[in-house]
Write a protein that holds these residues in place. Structure first.
Motif, PDB file in Angstrom:
ATOM      1  N   ASN A 482       0.835  -1.198   0.000  1.00 48.11           N
ATOM      2  CA  ASN A 482       0.000   0.000   0.000  1.00 48.11           C
ATOM      3  C   ASN A 482       0.876   1.258   0.000  1.00 48.11           C
ATOM      4  OD1 ASN A 482      -1.829   2.039   0.396  1.00 48.11           O
ATOM      5  ND2 ASN A 482      -2.475   1.389   2.439  1.00 48.11           N
ATOM      6  N   PRO A 483       0.914   2.016  -1.095  1.00 46.85           N
ATOM      7  CA  PRO A 483       1.759   3.215  -1.144  1.00 46.85           C
ATOM      8  C   PRO A 483       1.085   4.461  -0.569  1.00 46.85           C
ATOM      9  CG  PRO A 483       0.749   2.899  -3.271  1.00 46.85           C
ATOM     10  CD  PRO A 483       0.246   1.775  -2.398  1.00 46.85           C
ATOM     11  N   PHE A 484      -0.150   4.330  -0.108  1.00 45.53           N
ATOM     12  CA  PHE A 484      -0.906   5.478   0.386  1.00 45.53           C
ATOM     13  C   PHE A 484      -0.944   5.474   1.911  1.00 45.53           C
ATOM     14  CE2 PHE A 484      -2.716   4.319  -3.759  1.00 45.53           C
ATOM     15  CZ  PHE A 484      -2.518   5.503  -4.448  1.00 45.53           C
ATOM     16  N   LEU A 485      -0.915   6.647   2.514  1.00 40.84           N
ATOM     17  CA  LEU A 485      -0.993   6.773   3.969  1.00 40.84           C
ATOM     18  C   LEU A 485      -2.462   6.746   4.386  1.00 40.84           C
ATOM     19  CD1 LEU A 485       1.726   9.499   4.637  1.00 40.84           C
ATOM     20  CD2 LEU A 485       1.905   7.028   4.939  1.00 40.84           C
ATOM     21  N   ALA A 486      -3.063   5.601   4.267  1.00 37.19           N
ATOM     22  CA  ALA A 486      -4.493   5.456   4.561  1.00 37.19           C
ATOM     23  C   ALA A 486      -4.821   3.989   4.777  1.00 37.19           C
ATOM     24  CB  ALA A 486      -5.334   6.012   3.411  1.00 37.19           C
ATOM     25  N   THR A 487      -5.803   3.750   5.621  1.00 37.14           N
ATOM     26  CA  THR A 487      -6.415   2.434   5.770  1.00 37.14           C
ATOM     27  C   THR A 487      -7.846   2.529   5.274  1.00 37.14           C
ATOM     28  OG1 THR A 487      -5.074   1.729   7.653  1.00 37.14           O
ATOM     29  CG2 THR A 487      -7.235   0.694   7.417  1.00 37.14           C
ATOM     30  N   VAL A 488      -8.199   1.664   4.342  1.00 29.94           N
ATOM     31  CA  VAL A 488      -9.564   1.632   3.814  1.00 29.94           C
ATOM     32  C   VAL A 488      -9.998   0.177   3.695  1.00 29.94           C
ATOM     33  CG1 VAL A 488     -11.075   2.139   1.849  1.00 29.94           C
ATOM     34  CG2 VAL A 488      -9.328   3.801   2.535  1.00 29.94           C
ATOM     35  N   GLY A 489     -11.133  -0.149   4.293  1.00 26.76           N
ATOM     36  CA  GLY A 489     -11.764  -1.450   4.109  1.00 26.76           C
ATOM     37  C   GLY A 489     -13.181  -1.253   3.629  1.00 26.76           C
ATOM     38  N   LEU A 490     -13.586  -1.988   2.598  1.00 21.93           N
ATOM     39  CA  LEU A 490     -14.916  -1.816   2.008  1.00 21.93           C
ATOM     40  C   LEU A 490     -15.566  -3.167   1.756  1.00 21.93           C
ATOM     41  CD1 LEU A 490     -14.038   0.908  -0.665  1.00 21.93           C
ATOM     42  CD2 LEU A 490     -15.223   1.289   1.504  1.00 21.93           C
ATOM     43  N   ALA A 519     -14.000  11.931   1.358  1.00 26.33           N
ATOM     44  CA  ALA A 519     -13.188  11.577   0.201  1.00 26.33           C
ATOM     45  C   ALA A 519     -13.438  10.134  -0.214  1.00 26.33           C
ATOM     46  CB  ALA A 519     -11.707  11.788   0.517  1.00 26.33           C
ATOM     47  N   VAL A 520     -13.591   9.227   0.771  1.00 27.19           N
ATOM     48  CA  VAL A 520     -13.858   7.820   0.460  1.00 27.19           C
ATOM     49  C   VAL A 520     -15.220   7.675  -0.202  1.00 27.19           C
ATOM     50  CG1 VAL A 520     -14.245   5.516   1.432  1.00 27.19           C
ATOM     51  CG2 VAL A 520     -12.356   6.927   2.281  1.00 27.19           C
ATOM     52  N   GLU A 521     -16.239   8.292   0.379  1.00 23.50           N
ATOM     53  CA  GLU A 521     -17.581   8.141  -0.196  1.00 23.50           C
ATOM     54  C   GLU A 521     -17.653   8.707  -1.612  1.00 23.50           C
ATOM     55  OE1 GLU A 521     -22.292   9.195   0.426  1.00 23.50           O
ATOM     56  OE2 GLU A 521     -20.822  10.096   1.760  1.00 23.50           O
ATOM     57  N   ASP A 522     -17.128   9.913  -1.793  1.00 24.16           N
ATOM     58  CA  ASP A 522     -17.157  10.506  -3.134  1.00 24.16           C
ATOM     59  C   ASP A 522     -16.429   9.626  -4.137  1.00 24.16           C
ATOM     60  OD1 ASP A 522     -18.560  12.608  -2.124  1.00 24.16           O
ATOM     61  OD2 ASP A 522     -16.893  14.032  -2.122  1.00 24.16           O
ATOM     62  N   THR A 523     -15.299   9.059  -3.722  1.00 25.65           N
ATOM     63  CA  THR A 523     -14.516   8.221  -4.635  1.00 25.65           C
ATOM     64  C   THR A 523     -15.224   6.901  -4.908  1.00 25.65           C
ATOM     65  OG1 THR A 523     -12.517   9.235  -3.730  1.00 25.65           O
ATOM     66  CG2 THR A 523     -12.223   7.264  -5.066  1.00 25.65           C
ATOM     67  N   VAL A 524     -15.911   6.353  -3.909  1.00 27.55           N
ATOM     68  CA  VAL A 524     -16.699   5.135  -4.121  1.00 27.55           C
ATOM     69  C   VAL A 524     -17.739   5.377  -5.206  1.00 27.55           C
ATOM     70  CG1 VAL A 524     -18.528   3.715  -3.100  1.00 27.55           C
ATOM     71  CG2 VAL A 524     -16.367   4.017  -1.886  1.00 27.55           C
ATOM     72  N   ARG A 525     -18.473   6.467  -5.094  1.00 29.55           N
ATOM     73  CA  ARG A 525     -19.530   6.741  -6.073  1.00 29.55           C
ATOM     74  C   ARG A 525     -18.942   6.990  -7.461  1.00 29.55           C
ATOM     75  NH1 ARG A 525     -24.270   7.107  -3.463  1.00 29.55           N
ATOM     76  NH2 ARG A 525     -24.239   7.576  -1.224  1.00 29.55           N
ATOM     77  N   ASP A 570      -4.556  10.588  -0.369  1.00 30.67           N
ATOM     78  CA  ASP A 570      -4.296   9.190  -0.016  1.00 30.67           C
ATOM     79  C   ASP A 570      -5.580   8.369  -0.060  1.00 30.67           C
ATOM     80  OD1 ASP A 570      -1.391   9.087   0.724  1.00 30.67           O
ATOM     81  OD2 ASP A 570      -2.023  10.669   2.100  1.00 30.67           O
ATOM     82  N   PHE A 571      -6.661   8.913   0.471  1.00 28.76           N
ATOM     83  CA  PHE A 571      -7.920   8.168   0.504  1.00 28.76           C
ATOM     84  C   PHE A 571      -8.559   8.090  -0.882  1.00 28.76           C
ATOM     85  CE2 PHE A 571      -7.178   9.197   4.884  1.00 28.76           C
ATOM     86  CZ  PHE A 571      -7.619   8.075   5.561  1.00 28.76           C
ATOM     87  N   ARG A 572      -8.422   9.172  -1.652  1.00 28.36           N
ATOM     88  CA  ARG A 572      -8.954   9.115  -3.009  1.00 28.36           C
ATOM     89  C   ARG A 572      -8.144   8.167  -3.889  1.00 28.36           C
ATOM     90  NH1 ARG A 572      -9.764  14.661  -1.882  1.00 28.36           N
ATOM     91  NH2 ARG A 572      -7.732  15.199  -2.778  1.00 28.36           N
ATOM     92  N   GLY A 573      -6.870   8.040  -3.598  1.00 27.86           N
ATOM     93  CA  GLY A 573      -6.045   7.140  -4.389  1.00 27.86           C
ATOM     94  C   GLY A 573      -6.227   5.679  -4.038  1.00 27.86           C
ATOM     95  N   LEU A 574      -6.413   5.378  -2.747  1.00 28.82           N
ATOM     96  CA  LEU A 574      -6.505   3.984  -2.310  1.00 28.82           C
ATOM     97  C   LEU A 574      -7.894   3.392  -2.537  1.00 28.82           C
ATOM     98  CD1 LEU A 574      -5.230   1.533  -0.909  1.00 28.82           C
ATOM     99  CD2 LEU A 574      -5.842   2.582   1.297  1.00 28.82           C
ATOM    100  N   THR A 575      -8.927   4.196  -2.386  1.00 28.08           N
ATOM    101  CA  THR A 575     -10.301   3.674  -2.426  1.00 28.08           C
ATOM    102  C   THR A 575     -10.618   2.888  -3.698  1.00 28.08           C
ATOM    103  OG1 THR A 575     -11.120   5.372  -0.917  1.00 28.08           O
ATOM    104  CG2 THR A 575     -12.741   4.343  -2.370  1.00 28.08           C
ATOM    105  N   PRO A 576     -10.260   3.351  -4.910  1.00 28.87           N
ATOM    106  CA  PRO A 576     -10.593   2.558  -6.102  1.00 28.87           C
ATOM    107  C   PRO A 576      -9.971   1.162  -6.088  1.00 28.87           C
ATOM    108  CG  PRO A 576     -10.055   4.795  -6.738  1.00 28.87           C
ATOM    109  CD  PRO A 576      -9.694   4.665  -5.289  1.00 28.87           C
ATOM    110  N   LEU A 577      -8.733   1.029  -5.591  1.00 26.59           N
ATOM    111  CA  LEU A 577      -8.096  -0.287  -5.544  1.00 26.59           C
ATOM    112  C   LEU A 577      -8.846  -1.232  -4.620  1.00 26.59           C
ATOM    113  CD1 LEU A 577      -4.330   0.768  -5.404  1.00 26.59           C
ATOM    114  CD2 LEU A 577      -5.517  -0.316  -7.324  1.00 26.59           C
ATOM    115  N   VAL A 578      -9.240  -0.730  -3.454  1.00 22.51           N
ATOM    116  CA  VAL A 578      -9.960  -1.566  -2.490  1.00 22.51           C
ATOM    117  C   VAL A 578     -11.347  -1.906  -3.024  1.00 22.51           C
ATOM    118  CG1 VAL A 578     -10.882  -1.666  -0.133  1.00 22.51           C
ATOM    119  CG2 VAL A 578      -8.667  -0.564  -0.568  1.00 22.51           C
ATOM    120  N   LEU A 579     -12.020  -0.919  -3.602  1.00 28.37           N
ATOM    121  CA  LEU A 579     -13.389  -1.132  -4.062  1.00 28.37           C
ATOM    122  C   LEU A 579     -13.457  -2.149  -5.201  1.00 28.37           C
ATOM    123  CD1 LEU A 579     -16.373  -0.443  -3.924  1.00 28.37           C
ATOM    124  CD2 LEU A 579     -15.932   1.526  -5.408  1.00 28.37           C
TER     125      LEU A 579
END
Length: 699
Positions: A482-490, A519-525, A570-579
């Motif tokens: 994970n190159p982003f400074l964020a934790t995201v689980g979806l 940022a996570v929600e907007d990127t999810v949508r 970081d959250f906008r960058g990581l969210t698409p990979l997790v989603l």
């Protein structure tokens, strides 16, 4: 003075705009009647509307009755512009559904009545064109009762049908009492005891009409004025007027956006509560005005690099508090610089406006269609299907691509369902559509208003994707690749058809700055705009199961290192990979749009029609014969509707009539699911995505 916001709805060519013109003339607002054919009507103000003789954009005019000021909203009748109708429905107190006495109940008539019933909008029915040859009276009333399947109360009967002397003879007959007694036990008891007084019958009719449970029917002619006095009396006496507390919190809904002469945004809004004043600073958007945190505080939108609110030791958020909770919507604030209300045909400047008013507002630069001013009104959701067609816009000689993109963006802000999609790789711009007429209108608008010459490629069908099951993925801050400074689980879960996309939290809202959740929600949508096959993903719930961030370190005599703290990037960058990984594990099914069709043709041509329907993938469900005509009803893929319409005249000696309307999406089970070219950074390919987003590949 009471206020009534009244919509006029109909299938195209039923006479809706002519009825608007007649109502304004009857009320003394205009001296001369305009004509749709001559392009001189009051509400069709666009040059394109006048040329084509159809309504494209909703328009508002006002007229007074004895005790009521009516804000009348004329809406488009053509199904290609159904999105314009949808936006108006959320601001109405009542409606008039116009039906042609000659053509009768048509495809759009059914769609509109079903929606008005579902939303419980009090509705009068006006049967127009009783002066035209072929006009029907009692027979049409019976057909309407069968086709619309709603309780109708005739307010009288037509006479001299099909002649210039056609008129409306008012009077409640036995059918009115029968219909009302079916819904009112006290009225039924009085009827059985010997009779119902006339006043009591009218009182019951008004009460049931305002509840949206019965629909009074008037006959008349917008051209001659027959039946108009009775209709205007019904508007005043049977439909509910607006209410709302002028001293309450501000609550309004924006249903239309246009641009002023200087290019400034002008918002049309219906006020439900409170008072809107010039120079007010007004919050607007689609999300809540405040966001409760997990510890009872109130969190407003935080900056990307906002202060630490709560820390976790392992990159995970604390256990959820209070179950699933939504986070959502954009919220902005602006100052009202000008305000007008509608008074007769014109709109006039005011210092303030209260509940029930429809206003035009200047000064809110970021405003969008569907936004709430102040507190959101009770949402009515989406009532009609989204566009099911798409086409690529091809710039003509001398048309600059950037100018075209800007112009299409302006059109999309007026109609958010014109989804403008730009493919940088292919240097192509596509737009979503309801039909071929809308494509012609976009082409003419670009030419007339922006001086841009464009053509279009062949229209294609827009499919959707739905999750096949449940999938979950998570990436932790400073762990693995994970190159982003964020934790995201979806987690992605299927949701009921038609529910759209929901976003929920299973983590505590106070566990990190609200801006990161946003940022996570907007990127999810945004990411769900292109699923595993490239189609929009819908009818699912995305739940955030893990959250964590790196807070700012602020030790004495130590220089702050921004690269070691989390940002919204970081959250906008990581969210698409997790989603997309969660979606991959859930799987998705591509669904195509299906239309319900009703086809009437000479009975002796049905034998030739059936094999053609089969080749087009159409499935007839019912067959009936009426005199010399046969009627087929069933389902046909949206992609084949246009071809069916083109082939019908040759197969039916020009006597075939086809009605179609979107019905549902169905999974594609034959062959390989169609794919749509991606226009994003392709999170399905991690290496390619990271190269595009971070300019370096993850380990």
């Amino acid at each position: 003075m009471h206020l009534l916001n009244l919509g006029i709805l109909a299938h195209v060519d039923a006479g809706k705009t002519s009825l608007t013109e007649r109502l304004l003339h009857t009320a003394g607002v205009i001296e001369e009647l305009g004509s749709v054919d001559a392009g001189s009507t009051t509400t069709d103000t666009l040059a394109l509307e006048r040329r084509r003789g159809i309504t494209i954009k909703s328009a508002v005019v006002s007229f007074p009755l004895d005790g009521v000021t009516v804000n009348l909203i004329d809406t488009p009748g053509h199904p290609d512009f159904i999105a314009e109708v949808e936006r108006v429905l959320g601001v109405l107190d009542g409606a008039i559904l116009v039906v042609s006495a000659v053509e009768g109940v048509q495809a759009q008539t059914r769609v509109l009545m079903r929606t008005l019933r579902r939303l419980r909008i009090p509705t009068l029915v006006f049967v127009n064109k009783i002066d035209r040859r072929g006009a029907l009276g009692d027979a049409l009333l019976r057909r309407m009762a069968r086709a619309l399947a709603v309780p109708l109360v005739p307010m009288g009967r037509p006479a001299a049908l099909g002649t210039r002397a056609a008129r409306f003879l008012p009077g409640l007959g036995p059918q009115a009492l029968d219909t009302l007694a079916d819904q009112d036990d006290e009225l039924l008891a009085a009827y059985l005891d010997g009779g119902v007084p006339h006043d009591r019958l009218h009182t019951a009719l008004a009460a049931r009409t305002r509840q949206g449970s019965v629909h009074p029917v008037y006959f008349g002619s917008a051209v001659t004025g027959a039946g108009l006095p009775e209709l205007t009396e019904g508007i005043e006496r049977l439909l509910p007027t607006a209410d709302g507390d002028p001293d309450g919190p501000l609550s309004a809904t924006v249903f239309k956006i246009e641009r002023g002469p200087a290019g400034e945004k002008v918002a049309y809004a219906r006020l439900f509560s409170g008072t809107l004043r010039i120079r007010d600073r007004v919050p607007f958007g689609t999300g809540p005005a405040e966001h409760p945190t997990g510890d009872g505080r109130t969190a407003r939108r935080a900056p990307e690099d906002g202060p630490e609110e709560r820390r976790t030791t392992d990159g995970r958020a604390p256990e959820p508090v209070g179950g699933h909770r939504p986070v959502g919507g954009h919220r902005e604030e602006g100052r009202v610089t000008a305000l007008t209300v509608f008074d007769r045909v014109l709109d006039e400047r005011r210092e303030s406006a209260g509940p029930g008013r429809i206003v035009k507002v200047w000064g809110l630069g970021g405003i969008r269609v569907g936004d709430a001013l102040g507190l959101p009104a009770t949402p009515r959701g989406h009532h009609f299907a989204p566009p099911t067609l798409e086409t690529v816009v091809v710039p003509g000689p001398g048309t600059d691509g950037r100018s075209l993109h800007l112009a299409l963006g302006r059109l999309a802000e007026q109609d958010p369902l014109i989804d403008v999609r730009h493919d940088e790789r292919r240097r192509e711009t596509s737009v979503s559509l309801y039909g071929e007429v809308q494509k012609e209108v976009i082409q003419a608008t670009l030419a007339d208003e922006y001086g841009l010459d464009v053509t279009f490629r062949e229209t294609t069908t827009l499919c959707v994707e739905r999750p096949a099951g449940t999938g979950h993925a998570v990436e932790f801050n400073k762990k693995d690749a994970n190159p982003f400074l964020a934790t995201v689980g979806l987690r992605v879960d299927p949701a009921p058809a038609g529910s759209g996309v929901g976003f929920r939290l299973e983590v505590e809202l106070g566990s990190m700055p609200y801006a990161f959740f946003k940022a996570v929600e907007d990127t999810v949508r945004e990411t769900l705009g292109q699923g595993l096959y490239g189609w929009r993903v819908t009818d699912c719930t995305v739940t955030m199961t893990h959250a964590g961030y790196s807070p700012r370190q602020s030790h004495a005599h130590q220089r702050f290192d921004k690269s070691m703290s989390s940002t919204g990037h970081d959250f906008r960058g990581l969210t698409p990979l997790v989603l997309v990984e969660a979606l991959r594990r859930a799987g998705s099914l591509v669904h195509e749009p299906l239309h319900r069709f009703r086809l009437q043709a000479p009975a002796d041509t049905l034998g030739a029609l059936l094999p053609v329907l089969a080749r087009l993938g159409a499935v007839p469900e019912t067959t009936a014969t009426h005199a010399a005509h046969g009627v087929l009803e069933g389902i046909v893929p949206a992609a084949r509707v246009h071809e069916l319409g083109q082939r019908l005249p040759g197969l039916t000696r020009g006597e075939g009539e086809l009605e179609t309307a979107f019905d549902h999406y169905a999974p594609i089970t034959r062959g390989t699911p169609p794919r749509r070219a991606r226009t994003d950074h392709n999170p399905l390919n991690r290496k390619e995505y990271l190269l595009n987003v971070t300019r370096r590949a993850g380990d």
